[in-house]
Scaffold this motif. Structure first.
Motif, mmCIF file in Angstrom:
data_model
loop_
_atom_site.group_PDB
_atom_site.id
_atom_site.type_symbol
_atom_site.label_atom_id
_atom_site.label_comp_id
_atom_site.label_asym_id
_atom_site.label_seq_id
_atom_site.Cartn_x
_atom_site.Cartn_y
_atom_site.Cartn_z
ATOM 1 N N TYR A 1 0.931 -1.264 0.090
ATOM 2 C CA TYR A 1 0.181 -0.034 0.077
ATOM 3 C C TYR A 1 0.791 1.147 0.064
ATOM 4 C CZ TYR A 1 -3.572 -3.513 1.285
ATOM 5 O OH TYR A 1 -4.251 -4.540 1.076
ATOM 6 N N ASP B 1 3.073 4.170 -1.330
ATOM 7 C CA ASP B 1 3.163 4.993 -2.651
ATOM 8 C C ASP B 1 4.537 4.801 -3.269
ATOM 9 O OD1 ASP B 1 4.835 7.535 -2.306
ATOM 10 O OD2 ASP B 1 3.706 7.354 -0.586
ATOM 11 N N GLU B 2 4.450 4.984 -4.613
ATOM 12 C CA GLU B 2 5.687 4.336 -5.342
ATOM 13 C C GLU B 2 7.019 5.068 -4.895
ATOM 14 O OE1 GLU B 2 5.046 4.191 -9.639
ATOM 15 O OE2 GLU B 2 3.391 2.600 -9.412
ATOM 16 N N GLU B 3 6.735 6.418 -4.644
ATOM 17 C CA GLU B 3 7.886 7.280 -4.134
ATOM 18 C C GLU B 3 8.667 6.913 -3.043
ATOM 19 O OE1 GLU B 3 8.539 11.910 -3.636
ATOM 20 O OE2 GLU B 3 7.107 11.427 -4.895
#
Ligand SMILES: [Zn+2]
Length: 199
Positions: free
Chosen positions: A185, A187-189
């Protein structure tokens, strides 16, 4: 209240899914029955295709679907075989792969440890992992890609001990992932900086 046996059977099946209780399961079943016949057919096909077509890779234990013997990641010459990232399950692998910063290989352990008793963890692939590390002579670094939760920490500590004799660098995901967070869950960053900031 009793439902017809076939209705009850599907409710029971849905109830076994993570996070789905009997009431939600019943809502799913009646939704499929009353509102969406096409979705019901699609679901039936998808579930049966899972068993028929999807295979587990014998190297990384991720799922894949092709005529080949091993998955595309393991078969790819472009992946860095000096790096092996160990994850709890397929969804964590998918989350890391989606970020596209990591170009090494993977190993799916099959879950995390709950407590330290080894007999509770027969379903985890410790033996297979041992083999994988032993057989990959190019391997330089193992990344422990586990959630910063209690179970994740327990697993990390156990694996650090288990893998120590193998003479590879053992790192874990860097800070940035909040305590208790789940990789899938994140975030990509955040995930990208956790991978590049591993230590
Ligand atoms: Zn594979």
């Amino acid at each position: 209240m009793t439902y017809p046996p076939s209705v009850q059977k599907l409710i029971d099946a849905f109830s076994k899914l993570p996070g789905v209780g009997p009431r939600t399961a019943a809502r799913y079943v009646f939704y499929l029955m009353n509102h969406d016949a096409a979705a019901a057919d699609g679901l039936a096909d998808a579930v049966s295709a899972l068993k028929r077509r999807v295979k587990t890779c014998r190297l990384c234990f991720n799922v894949f679907e092709s005529e080949k013997e091993i998955c595309d990641v393991c078969a790819s010459a472009r992946r860095n075989n000096k790096l092996l990232c160990i994850v709890a399950n397929e969804t964590d692998l998918a989350a890391i792969e989606a970020v596209q910063t990591y170009d090494g290989l993977y190993f799916v352990l099959g879950g995390t440890m709950t407590g330290i008793k080894k007999e509770n963890h027969k379903n985890l692939r410790f033996k297979e992992l041992e083999q994988r590390v032993k057989n990959n002579h190019a391997l330089k670094e193992v990344i422990l890609g586990f959630n910063p939760t209690v179970d994740g920490q327990t697993t990390i500590m156990y694996l650090q001990r288990q893998l120590k004799p193998h003479n590879v660098k053992i790192s874990r995901l860097g800070l940035g992932l909040p305590v208790g967070a789940e990789l899938e869950y994140a975030d990509e960053e955040t995930l990208a900086s956790a991978i590049s900031g591993r230590k």
